[in-house]
Design a protein around this motif. Structure first.
Motif, short mmCIF file in Angstrom:
data_model
loop_
_atom_site.label_atom_id
_atom_site.label_comp_id
_atom_site.label_asym_id
_atom_site.label_seq_id
_atom_site.Cartn_x
_atom_site.Cartn_y
_atom_site.Cartn_z
N ARG A 132 34.07 33.37 44.79
CA ARG A 132 34.68 33.69 43.40
C ARG A 132 35.58 34.83 43.46
O ARG A 132 36.52 35.02 42.67
CB ARG A 132 33.34 34.32 42.53
CG ARG A 132 32.54 33.25 42.33
CD ARG A 132 31.37 33.71 41.21
NE ARG A 132 32.26 33.73 39.75
CZ ARG A 132 31.46 34.59 38.87
NH1 ARG A 132 30.60 35.25 39.21
NH2 ARG A 132 32.44 34.68 37.61
N LEU A 133 35.52 35.61 44.66
CA LEU A 133 36.58 36.71 44.71
C LEU A 133 38.05 35.83 44.83
O LEU A 133 38.84 36.66 44.43
CB LEU A 133 36.35 37.43 46.07
CG LEU A 133 34.96 38.37 46.13
CD1 LEU A 133 35.10 39.03 47.39
CD2 LEU A 133 35.33 39.54 45.13
N ILE A 134 38.22 34.86 45.37
CA ILE A 134 39.35 34.20 45.45
C ILE A 134 39.56 33.30 44.29
O ILE A 134 40.76 33.34 43.78
CB ILE A 134 39.56 33.24 46.93
CG1 ILE A 134 39.06 34.41 48.08
CG2 ILE A 134 40.76 32.71 47.12
CD1 ILE A 134 40.24 35.62 48.04
N ASP A 135 38.62 32.47 44.04
CA ASP A 135 38.89 31.33 42.94
C ASP A 135 38.96 31.93 41.64
O ASP A 135 39.61 31.20 40.71
CB ASP A 135 37.71 30.49 42.90
CG ASP A 135 37.67 29.70 44.59
OD1 ASP A 135 38.90 29.64 45.21
OD2 ASP A 135 36.76 29.11 44.90
N GLU A 136 38.08 32.74 41.23
CA GLU A 136 37.94 33.28 39.84
C GLU A 136 37.91 34.98 39.77
O GLU A 136 37.03 35.46 39.12
CB GLU A 136 36.90 32.54 39.15
CG GLU A 136 35.65 32.64 39.61
CD GLU A 136 34.52 31.82 39.00
OE1 GLU A 136 34.95 30.76 38.35
OE2 GLU A 136 33.35 32.08 39.01
N PRO A 137 38.98 35.56 40.09
CA PRO A 137 38.85 36.92 40.21
C PRO A 137 38.65 37.84 39.02
O PRO A 137 38.11 38.64 38.61
CB PRO A 137 39.99 37.40 40.97
CG PRO A 137 40.86 36.32 40.86
CD PRO A 137 40.22 35.05 40.79
N GLN A 138 39.42 36.95 37.90
CA GLN A 138 39.29 37.79 36.58
C GLN A 138 37.91 37.58 36.02
O GLN A 138 37.51 38.53 35.23
CB GLN A 138 40.46 37.21 35.82
CG GLN A 138 40.70 37.85 34.51
CD GLN A 138 40.92 39.25 34.72
OE1 GLN A 138 41.91 39.59 35.53
NE2 GLN A 138 40.49 40.18 33.92
N LYS A 139 37.11 36.47 36.23
CA LYS A 139 36.07 36.29 35.75
C LYS A 139 34.99 37.43 35.92
O LYS A 139 34.31 37.87 35.56
CB LYS A 139 35.48 34.94 35.77
CG LYS A 139 36.10 33.81 35.04
CD LYS A 139 35.49 32.51 35.28
CE LYS A 139 36.14 31.32 34.54
NZ LYS A 139 35.37 30.15 34.59
N LEU A 140 35.26 37.74 37.43
CA LEU A 140 34.13 38.71 37.95
C LEU A 140 34.69 39.83 37.11
O LEU A 140 33.84 41.02 36.95
CB LEU A 140 34.38 38.89 39.59
CG LEU A 140 33.87 37.87 40.31
CD1 LEU A 140 34.23 38.01 41.85
CD2 LEU A 140 32.17 38.12 40.38
N LYS A 141 35.89 40.39 37.06
CA LYS A 141 36.16 41.61 36.59
C LYS A 141 35.92 41.58 35.08
O LYS A 141 35.35 42.42 34.40
CB LYS A 141 37.86 41.79 36.54
CG LYS A 141 38.03 42.01 38.01
CD LYS A 141 39.76 41.99 38.26
CE LYS A 141 40.32 41.91 39.40
NZ LYS A 141 41.74 41.87 39.59
N ASP A 142 35.80 40.62 34.29
CA ASP A 142 35.53 40.40 32.80
C ASP A 142 33.85 40.62 32.87
O ASP A 142 33.46 41.34 31.84
CB ASP A 142 35.65 38.97 32.21
CG ASP A 142 37.25 38.98 32.25
OD1 ASP A 142 37.96 39.94 32.06
OD2 ASP A 142 37.66 37.68 31.88
N GLU A 143 33.19 40.05 33.94
CA GLU A 143 31.80 40.20 33.93
C GLU A 143 31.35 41.70 34.00
O GLU A 143 30.46 42.28 33.47
CB GLU A 143 31.09 39.36 35.11
CG GLU A 143 31.08 38.03 34.69
CD GLU A 143 30.67 37.18 35.89
OE1 GLU A 143 29.99 37.89 36.86
OE2 GLU A 143 30.86 36.09 35.87
N SER A 144 31.98 42.45 34.83
CA SER A 144 31.61 43.81 35.06
C SER A 144 32.22 44.63 33.67
O SER A 144 31.40 45.81 33.37
CB SER A 144 32.72 44.26 36.31
OG SER A 144 32.49 43.86 37.35
#
Length: 332
Positions: A132-144
């Protein structure tokens, strides 16, 4: 006038000159309550039947948890109380905090455990997280961001219930180093931690950033986020409190550094040496809270915990300020 445990803890968090007496002490969690008090630790209690309890049963349960929390602080001379568990929903957590405050008054600083930043994933989730760090970084940030926004909404009611500090307990590091490279940490964690600290401060909270392990590759970033305190300064991860005090003691209150591994399996002499080292390098100038490098966990010999508290009384006491020699009697 004698200071309260809360006042001494706040003086350390604010890095003010230390108040005379024993250095402040607090543990993130005290688990062996069965051995010490004959009661199951609140974190280990089964809450699956909570919804089936009558309100009278729930009230008795709250009182029991509150009284145990205060008993831990009184017996082991903690300057603050971690309000645990932080279970259920925020309203119920507030009821528990209020019970502790009602019974302890303003004697202790009350601390909640909460953190919306990314933490080390479980072993089963690590591979997916890496993708996910590579494939969907913005989703991880949005979750935070969503997690932090929820924390801040809840924190408004916590403050009203008497909570004055937040221990942010997302773990970032293993003994070998952080779970993300410093570059990735700067992208996925640091901005969110900095925001979380700033917003909690706006709400009137002291902030304590907890993480075990080797924090040295990211300690500059942690300091940049400006929490009031950094816990746990883990010697098993190679963290030397003497170095951290020299580099950051004017910016951060330091909490911890007594080696938990030695507390568990070391000799009395090894435990004593670790406690003495932490006191010797943490105490000068104030801004230090004596603590283990994690918590008092289940299975740790209570004799070793009692040993470091004895050493605190012997070698962890700030002296009275010198008398003012300039005072002179007024002329008759």
């Amino acid at each position: 006038m004698n200071s309260t445990p809360r006042e001494r803890m706040i003086a350390a968090l604010e890095r003010r000159p230390p108040l005379p007496g024993p250095v402040p002490h607090w543990e993130l969690v005290f688990f062996p309550t069965m051995e010490a008090f004959g009661k199951v630790c609140s974190v280990h209690r089964n809450y699956s039947q909570w919804l089936q309890m009558s309100e009278r049963e729930r009230e008795l349960h709250r009182i029991d948890i509150a009284e145990l929390a205060i008993a831990i602080a009184e017996k082991y001379e903690h300057n603050a109380i971690s309000v645990l568990p932080a279970p259920w929903e925020s309203q119920e957590f507030c009821r528990l905090a209020e019970k502790i405050r009602e019974r302890s008054g303003d004697r202790y600083l009350l601390i909640a455990h909460a953190d919306g930043t990314q933490a080390i994933p479980s072993g089963g989730d690590m591979e997916q997280f890496s993708y996910r760090l590579i494939d969907e970084p913005q989703k991880l940030k949005d979750e935070s961001m969503r997690a932090i926004e929820q924390l801040l909404r809840d924190a408004v009611s916590w403050r009203a219930a008497g909570i004055e500090a937040v221990a942010m307990c997302s773990d970032y590091c293993m003994n070998a180093g952080p779970f993300l490279s410093p570059e990735l940490f700067a992208e996925f964690v640091t901005p969110f931690l900095k925001l979380q600290v700033a917003e909690l401060r706006k709400l009137g909270f002291y902030t304590i950033k907890h993480t075990d392990g080797n924090i040295m590759p990211i300690i500059d970033q942690l300091a940049e986020c400006a929490p009031d305190a950094l816990h746990s300064l883990d010697p098993q991860g190679g963290v030397d409190i003497a170095e951290v005090k020299k580099r950051y003691g004017d910016r951060l209150c330091l909490i911890g550094n007594v080696n938990c591994g030695l507390m568990d399996t070391g000799t009395d002499a090894e435990v004593a040496a670790s406690a003495e080292y932490a006191l010797r390098h943490g105490m000068p100038g104030g801004g230090y809270v004596f603590s283990t490098s994690n918590c008092i966990y289940t299975g740790m010999p209570l004799e070793h915990y009692e040993l470091i508290l004895k050493i605190r009384h012997e070698k962890g006491v700030y002296p009275l300020p010198p008398a003012d020699s300039s005072d002179e009697k007024e002329d008759a």
